[in-house]
Design a protein around this motif. Structure first.
Motif, PDB file in Angstrom:
ATOM      1  N   ALA A  53       0.830  -1.211   0.000  1.00 42.60           N
ATOM      2  CA  ALA A  53       0.000   0.000   0.000  1.00 42.60           C
ATOM      3  C   ALA A  53       0.859   1.253   0.000  1.00 42.60           C
ATOM      4  CB  ALA A  53      -0.927  -0.008   1.214  1.00 42.60           C
ATOM      5  N   TRP A  54       2.118   1.129  -0.433  1.00 38.73           N
ATOM      6  CA  TRP A  54       3.039   2.261  -0.427  1.00 38.73           C
ATOM      7  C   TRP A  54       2.597   3.333  -1.419  1.00 38.73           C
ATOM      8  CZ3 TRP A  54       8.020  -1.162  -1.082  1.00 38.73           C
ATOM      9  CH2 TRP A  54       8.212  -1.909   0.101  1.00 38.73           C
ATOM     10  N   LYS A  55       2.839   4.589  -1.024  1.00 36.51           N
ATOM     11  CA  LYS A  55       2.559   5.710  -1.915  1.00 36.51           C
ATOM     12  C   LYS A  55       3.594   5.752  -3.034  1.00 36.51           C
ATOM     13  CE  LYS A  55       0.498   8.622   1.687  1.00 36.51           C
ATOM     14  NZ  LYS A  55       0.593   9.918   2.414  1.00 36.51           N
ATOM     15  N   CYS A  56       3.196   6.370  -4.140  1.00 36.45           N
ATOM     16  CA  CYS A  56       4.126   6.555  -5.249  1.00 36.45           C
ATOM     17  C   CYS A  56       5.135   7.644  -4.870  1.00 36.45           C
ATOM     18  CB  CYS A  56       3.372   6.947  -6.518  1.00 36.45           C
ATOM     19  SG  CYS A  56       4.420   7.093  -7.986  1.00 36.45           S
ATOM     20  N   ALA A 195     -11.793   1.836   0.550  1.00 29.37           N
ATOM     21  CA  ALA A 195     -11.114   0.550   0.430  1.00 29.37           C
ATOM     22  C   ALA A 195     -10.500   0.138   1.758  1.00 29.37           C
ATOM     23  CB  ALA A 195     -10.021   0.633  -0.637  1.00 29.37           C
ATOM     24  N   ILE A 196     -10.677  -1.145   2.086  1.00 34.02           N
ATOM     25  CA  ILE A 196     -10.050  -1.737   3.264  1.00 34.02           C
ATOM     26  C   ILE A 196      -9.275  -2.955   2.776  1.00 34.02           C
ATOM     27  CG2 ILE A 196     -10.404  -2.667   5.586  1.00 34.02           C
ATOM     28  CD1 ILE A 196     -13.152  -1.285   5.565  1.00 34.02           C
ATOM     29  N   PRO A 197      -8.046  -2.773   2.327  1.00 36.03           N
ATOM     30  CA  PRO A 197      -7.295  -3.892   1.737  1.00 36.03           C
ATOM     31  C   PRO A 197      -6.943  -4.945   2.775  1.00 36.03           C
ATOM     32  CG  PRO A 197      -5.872  -1.986   2.017  1.00 36.03           C
ATOM     33  CD  PRO A 197      -7.260  -1.518   2.352  1.00 36.03           C
ATOM     34  N   ILE A 198      -6.953  -6.211   2.317  1.00 30.61           N
ATOM     35  CA  ILE A 198      -6.691  -7.323   3.219  1.00 30.61           C
ATOM     36  C   ILE A 198      -5.462  -8.110   2.802  1.00 30.61           C
ATOM     37  CG2 ILE A 198      -7.616  -9.491   4.158  1.00 30.61           C
ATOM     38  CD1 ILE A 198     -10.412  -8.276   3.850  1.00 30.61           C
ATOM     39  N   THR A 199      -5.391  -8.542   1.524  1.00 23.47           N
ATOM     40  CA  THR A 199      -4.325  -9.445   1.120  1.00 23.47           C
ATOM     41  C   THR A 199      -4.098  -9.356  -0.386  1.00 23.47           C
ATOM     42  OG1 THR A 199      -3.590 -11.754   1.247  1.00 23.47           O
ATOM     43  CG2 THR A 199      -5.916 -11.384   0.774  1.00 23.47           C
ATOM     44  N   ASN A 200      -3.147 -10.172  -0.869  1.00 29.16           N
ATOM     45  CA  ASN A 200      -2.824 -10.274  -2.292  1.00 29.16           C
ATOM     46  C   ASN A 200      -2.506  -8.901  -2.892  1.00 29.16           C
ATOM     47  OD1 ASN A 200      -3.264 -13.072  -2.115  1.00 29.16           O
ATOM     48  ND2 ASN A 200      -5.452 -12.812  -2.466  1.00 29.16           N
ATOM     49  N   ASP A 201      -3.157  -8.524  -4.010  1.00 23.15           N
ATOM     50  CA  ASP A 201      -2.863  -7.235  -4.642  1.00 23.15           C
ATOM     51  C   ASP A 201      -3.756  -6.111  -4.118  1.00 23.15           C
ATOM     52  OD1 ASP A 201      -5.252  -8.020  -5.741  1.00 23.15           O
ATOM     53  OD2 ASP A 201      -4.668  -7.668  -7.817  1.00 23.15           O
ATOM     54  N   GLN A 202      -4.599  -6.410  -3.117  1.00 23.69           N
ATOM     55  CA  GLN A 202      -5.540  -5.403  -2.628  1.00 23.69           C
ATOM     56  C   GLN A 202      -4.860  -4.146  -2.064  1.00 23.69           C
ATOM     57  OE1 GLN A 202      -7.974  -7.672   0.061  1.00 23.69           O
ATOM     58  NE2 GLN A 202      -8.852  -8.919  -1.587  1.00 23.69           N
ATOM     59  N   PRO A 203      -3.741  -4.253  -1.311  1.00 26.20           N
ATOM     60  CA  PRO A 203      -3.070  -3.017  -0.871  1.00 26.20           C
ATOM     61  C   PRO A 203      -2.630  -2.142  -2.041  1.00 26.20           C
ATOM     62  CG  PRO A 203      -2.293  -4.892   0.397  1.00 26.20           C
ATOM     63  CD  PRO A 203      -3.117  -5.461  -0.722  1.00 26.20           C
ATOM     64  N   GLY A 204      -2.141  -2.771  -3.122  1.00 23.64           N
ATOM     65  CA  GLY A 204      -1.723  -1.995  -4.292  1.00 23.64           C
ATOM     66  C   GLY A 204      -2.889  -1.319  -4.973  1.00 23.64           C
ATOM     67  N   VAL A 205      -4.031  -2.006  -5.081  1.00 20.46           N
ATOM     68  CA  VAL A 205      -5.230  -1.404  -5.668  1.00 20.46           C
ATOM     69  C   VAL A 205      -5.682  -0.221  -4.814  1.00 20.46           C
ATOM     70  CG1 VAL A 205      -7.635  -1.781  -6.310  1.00 20.46           C
ATOM     71  CG2 VAL A 205      -5.946  -3.576  -6.728  1.00 20.46           C
ATOM     72  N   ALA A 206      -5.693  -0.415  -3.491  1.00 24.46           N
ATOM     73  CA  ALA A 206      -6.113   0.664  -2.585  1.00 24.46           C
ATOM     74  C   ALA A 206      -5.210   1.883  -2.716  1.00 24.46           C
ATOM     75  CB  ALA A 206      -6.128   0.153  -1.143  1.00 24.46           C
ATOM     76  N   ALA A 207      -3.906   1.645  -2.857  1.00 20.11           N
ATOM     77  CA  ALA A 207      -2.968   2.768  -3.017  1.00 20.11           C
ATOM     78  C   ALA A 207      -3.282   3.558  -4.276  1.00 20.11           C
ATOM     79  CB  ALA A 207      -1.536   2.246  -3.060  1.00 20.11           C
TER      80      ALA A 207
END
Length: 257
Positions: A53-56, A195-207
């Protein structure tokens, strides 16, 4: 006519967009025998790894952070990479020296609109952002009590392909887990998200939801009722979120033209 083979995991969140792609290829006169439906995963130190979920961050510090993140990700993939390398040697195929070597040199198709991605520096010329692979023809009809709708704002809850099977989760959640399909369907309809990311690519989508301004993200470790209420109210009442969702809706419609 070309014969295409489509390969994806046998679960709804992957089958729905890939079936839509298959319908479109057949409509154009091609043969389809059954490609994956996920966030853009090409390694590029100018953007964070897809599972974070890192910022750009375009500075040297950000690129160093990304480089370390990709190195850790490669270590996690090492067992798979060793197996692939063994088979490539047996079949007299050239070795892969990076993850990007494994991707097609003919065409790479991604259902993300380019506008729903961090600025990248090293995408190959064969990479194409086509827009979301969604088509009602590829989905079973589901009864829905539309007569109960009152015109009030709705919160659509989705926990992604795997989490959607855990019925007990729906007793406690009220937003989206930031799966790519859910995010793209929201974009298709010009709807902002929490968005409440949980796993897999979800943190990246949320970012990317946060970076494009079409929604808010709450990390699971910091989730509580006041934060959730504040995020939902902000997304519902501040026009910028819907404006950005509509901007991405237009971009998705024009993608691949």
């Amino acid at each position: 006519m070309t014969h295409f083979g489509i390969i994806c995991p046998p679960v709804t969140g992957h089958l729905n967009p890939m079936t839509t792609l298959g319908y479109e290829l057949q409509r154009r006169g091609h043969k389809v025998t059954s490609v994956s439906a996920a966030l853009m995963i090409n390694e590029d130190i100018s953007v964070p790894p897809f599972n974070t979920a890192w910022k750009c961050d375009r500075t040297w510090r950000g690129k160093l952070r990304n480089r370390i993140g990709y190195r850790l990700l490669r270590q996690l993939r090492q067992p798979i990479r060793k197996t692939i390398a063994q088979y490539r040697r047996e079949w007299n195929l050239s070795s892969h020296y990076s993850q990007n070597d494994a991707y097609s040199k003919l065409a790479q198709l991604c259902q993300q609109p380019a506008e729903f991605e961090f600025p990248r520096e090293n995408l190959p010329s064969c990479f194409h952002s086509t827009g979301a692979y969604h088509n009602l023809m590829s989905r079973a009809k589901v009864d829905f009590p539309f007569e109960k709708l009152t015109g009030q704002p709705l919160i659509y809850a989705s926990m992604g392909t795997l989490q959607n099977r855990l019925i007990g989760i729906f007793k406690t959640i009220a937003e989206a887990c930031a799966g790519l399909n859910t995010a793209l369907e929201s974009i298709i309809h010009g709807v902002p998200m929490v968005a409440i990311p949980i796993t897999n690519d979800q943190p990246g989508v949320a970012a990317r939801i946060v970076w494009t301004g079409c929604g808010e993200m709450i990390k699971l470790s910091k989730l509580n009722v006041p934060q959730r209420q504040t995020a939902i109210e902000r997304v519902f009442t501040q026009a910028s979120y819907r404006d950005n969702a509509i901007r991405l809706q237009t971009a998705n419609q024009q993608a691949g033209e």
